[in-house]
Design an enzyme around this catalytic site. Sequence first.
Site, PDB file in Angstrom:
ATOM      1  CG  ASP A 138      -1.134   2.189   5.564  1.00 45.25           C
ATOM      2  OD1 ASP A 138      -1.357   3.086   5.189  1.00 45.25           O
ATOM      3  OD2 ASP A 138       0.236   1.582   4.758  1.00 45.25           O
ATOM      4  NE  ARG A 189      -4.310   6.435   3.644  1.00 46.79           N
ATOM      5  CZ  ARG A 189      -3.491   5.444   3.827  1.00 46.79           C
ATOM      6  NH1 ARG A 189      -3.313   4.468   3.598  1.00 46.79           N
ATOM      7  NH2 ARG A 189      -2.723   6.084   4.509  1.00 46.79           N
TER       8      ARG A 189
HETATM    9  C1  LIG Z   1      -2.948   8.114  -0.558  1.00 44.59           C
HETATM   10  C2  LIG Z   1      -2.975   6.334  -0.704  1.00 44.59           C
HETATM   11  C3  LIG Z   1      -3.346   5.435   0.539  1.00 44.59           C
HETATM   12  C4  LIG Z   1      -3.282   3.998  -0.149  1.00 44.59           C
HETATM   13  N1  LIG Z   1      -3.752   2.810   1.005  1.00 44.59           N
HETATM   14  C5  LIG Z   1      -4.149   2.214   0.266  1.00 44.59           C
HETATM   15  C6  LIG Z   1      -4.547   1.394   2.184  1.00 44.59           C
HETATM   16  O1  LIG Z   1      -3.977   1.669   3.679  1.00 44.59           O
HETATM   17  N2  LIG Z   1      -4.747  -0.032   1.399  1.00 44.59           N
HETATM   18  C7  LIG Z   1      -5.144  -0.548   0.763  1.00 44.59           C
HETATM   19  O2  LIG Z   1      -5.202  -1.400  -0.123  1.00 44.59           O
HETATM   20  N3  LIG Z   1      -5.353   0.009  -0.775  1.00 44.59           N
HETATM   21  C8  LIG Z   1      -4.513   1.526  -0.516  1.00 44.59           C
HETATM   22  N4  LIG Z   1      -4.372   2.789  -1.401  1.00 44.59           N
HETATM   23  C9  LIG Z   1      -3.995   1.940  -3.063  1.00 44.59           C
HETATM   24  C10 LIG Z   1      -5.733   2.594  -3.431  1.00 44.59           C
HETATM   25  O3  LIG Z   1      -6.295   1.158  -2.826  1.00 44.59           O
HETATM   26  C11 LIG Z   1      -5.844   1.846  -4.794  1.00 44.59           C
HETATM   27  O4  LIG Z   1      -4.992   0.735  -5.478  1.00 44.59           O
HETATM   28  C12 LIG Z   1      -4.608   3.474  -5.644  1.00 44.59           C
HETATM   29  O5  LIG Z   1      -5.349   4.194  -5.067  1.00 44.59           O
HETATM   30  C13 LIG Z   1      -5.178   3.202  -7.422  1.00 44.59           C
HETATM   31  O6  LIG Z   1      -6.663   3.636  -7.345  1.00 44.59           O
HETATM   32  P1  LIG Z   1      -7.233   4.688  -7.689  1.00 44.59           P
HETATM   33  O7  LIG Z   1      -7.864   5.014  -6.742  1.00 44.59           O
HETATM   34  O8  LIG Z   1      -6.130   5.727  -8.207  1.00 44.59           O
HETATM   35  O9  LIG Z   1      -8.010   4.583  -9.049  1.00 44.59           O
HETATM   36  P2  LIG Z   1      -7.339   3.736 -10.737  1.00 44.59           P
HETATM   37  O10 LIG Z   1      -9.400   4.211 -11.101  1.00 44.59           O
HETATM   38  O11 LIG Z   1      -6.475   3.050 -11.009  1.00 44.59           O
HETATM   39  O12 LIG Z   1      -6.723   5.174 -11.228  1.00 44.59           O
HETATM   40  C14 LIG Z   1      -7.351   6.274 -11.606  1.00 44.59           C
HETATM   41  C15 LIG Z   1      -6.123   7.081 -12.733  1.00 44.59           C
HETATM   42  O13 LIG Z   1      -4.946   7.350 -11.798  1.00 44.59           O
HETATM   43  C16 LIG Z   1      -3.547   7.217 -12.018  1.00 44.59           C
HETATM   44  N5  LIG Z   1      -3.052   5.956 -11.014  1.00 44.59           N
HETATM   45  C17 LIG Z   1      -3.247   5.374 -10.252  1.00 44.59           C
HETATM   46  N6  LIG Z   1      -2.412   4.108  -9.995  1.00 44.59           N
HETATM   47  C18 LIG Z   1      -1.699   4.536 -10.602  1.00 44.59           C
HETATM   48  C19 LIG Z   1       0.064   4.143 -10.749  1.00 44.59           C
HETATM   49  N7  LIG Z   1      -0.182   3.001  -9.831  1.00 44.59           N
HETATM   50  N8  LIG Z   1       0.194   4.466 -11.279  1.00 44.59           N
HETATM   51  C20 LIG Z   1       0.419   5.652 -12.159  1.00 44.59           C
HETATM   52  N9  LIG Z   1      -0.727   6.247 -12.329  1.00 44.59           N
HETATM   53  C21 LIG Z   1      -1.603   5.540 -11.598  1.00 44.59           C
HETATM   54  C22 LIG Z   1      -3.959   6.738 -13.996  1.00 44.59           C
HETATM   55  O14 LIG Z   1      -3.642   7.523 -14.470  1.00 44.59           O
HETATM   56  C23 LIG Z   1      -5.226   6.019 -13.358  1.00 44.59           C
HETATM   57  O15 LIG Z   1      -5.948   5.897 -14.338  1.00 44.59           O
HETATM   58  C24 LIG Z   1      -3.548   3.892  -1.693  1.00 44.59           C
HETATM   59  C25 LIG Z   1      -3.833   4.675  -2.302  1.00 44.59           C
HETATM   60  C26 LIG Z   1      -3.584   5.867  -1.536  1.00 44.59           C
HETATM   61  C27 LIG Z   1      -3.779   7.350  -3.214  1.00 44.59           C
END
Ligand SMILES: Cc1cc2nc3c(=O)[nH]c(=O)nc-3n(C[C@H](O)[C@H](O)[C@H](O)COP(=O)(O)OP(=O)(O)OC[C@H]3O[C@@H](n4cnc5c(N)ncnc54)[C@H](O)[C@@H]3O)c2cc1C
Length: 311
Positions: A138, A189
């Site tokens: 990660d 990723r």
């Molecule tokens: C498989 C995976 C691995 C990840 N690994 C890392 C990593 O190694 N390092 C890192 O910095 N970040 C990591 N993240 C987190 C990432 O950086 C974002 O903070 C997170 O994915 C929210 O952003 P989004 O792309 O979903 O978009 P957003 O624009 O934030 O969300 C889009 C939509 O998704 C839904 N949504 C998003 N988050 C949530 C939530 N927490 N609860 C409920 N609904 C939600 C909502 O409906 C929102 O409108 C990871 C995320 C995923 C999915």
Amino acid sequence: MAARATLNAVSRKAILAAADSARVQRFVQTHGMRLGAARFVAGETLDDSIAALRRLNEQGLHANTTLLGEAVHDEATTKAVVAEYEEVMRRIAEEKLNANVALKLTHLGLDVDEELAYANVKQLAEHATGLGQFMRIDMEQSAYVDPTLRVYRRLREDGLDRVGTVLQAYLYRTPDDLDALLPLAPNLRLVKGAYLEAPEIAYPQKTDVDAMYARLLERMLSGGGYTAIATHDEALIDHAIAYAKAHGIERDRFEFQMLYGVRSQLQLDLVRRGYKVLVATPYGPEWYPYLMRRLGERPANLLFFVRNALR
Ligand SMILES: Cc1cc2nc3c(=O)[nH]c(=O)nc-3n(C[C@H](O)[C@H](O)[C@H](O)COP(=O)(O)OP(=O)(O)OC[C@H]3O[C@@H](n4cnc5c(N)ncnc54)[C@H](O)[C@@H]3O)c2cc1C
């Protein structure tokens, strides 16, 4: 819409900043699992995790699991973490699960010494390789990006190819990092980024992060490696699908990834449409910082907690 985005950005900052308060931590750790942390975390034990991975596999979803924990400051604890991850990998193999491990270098000693973290992660990469499993590192706060990418490169130089890492779209540096990594045909990723970063190093506006995510996604998909598109953002998911179709990028060159407990229906819809979807499914007693990042991403999740508390 703009007012809502501003409110969300302010709430996100407030939640991530409050996460460092000892009082908030004590309260959430005492009551959090009951109030709703269980929505985002598979449970506190390896058995809980294995059961959740099996349920996901039964629905056609792939999964990864993470023993929650980060910022470990003593060597002995990192050795215990290594031992637990070896056990996790053995259980995944024994139970023939479609799953792999994703881990954090600060959990393996990066704050103590980069060499210690390297020795630990190398041992785990060799163990994973021996079992025919993939393993992902990660990405954490911006201060760890350089050492994480160094460690990733060293593993690849040592012939450990079944390892991937993560790039964060919110960092200004990421297009350069991607260009430097592409010659390795990396398994990357792509995420937006979950930490509180200064505007000097990361885009403060969500619209800029989203635009950069789309740009990086295109470059990764066309770049010859393997791309894990980790987002719940439907516009970006649709963009990835359209871009792959338009450029003849086969479905075995990428997958979608989402978090356990987030947009579950969307995960299943994509599986039904024939796409590979992996659900990141963490477990363990140290769920506090992970939960606070999930609340920061969607301040509306706080309401879910408050509703449960009132009940
Ligand atoms: C498989 C995976 C691995 C990840 N690994 C890392 C990593 O190694 N390092 C890192 O910095 N970040 C990591 N993240 C987190 C990432 O950086 C974002 O903070 C997170 O994915 C929210 O952003 P989004 O792309 O979903 O978009 P957003 O624009 O934030 O969300 C889009 C939509 O998704 C839904 N949504 C998003 N988050 C949530 C939530 N927490 N609860 C409920 N609904 C939600 C909502 O409906 C929102 O409108 C990871 C995320 C995923 C999915």
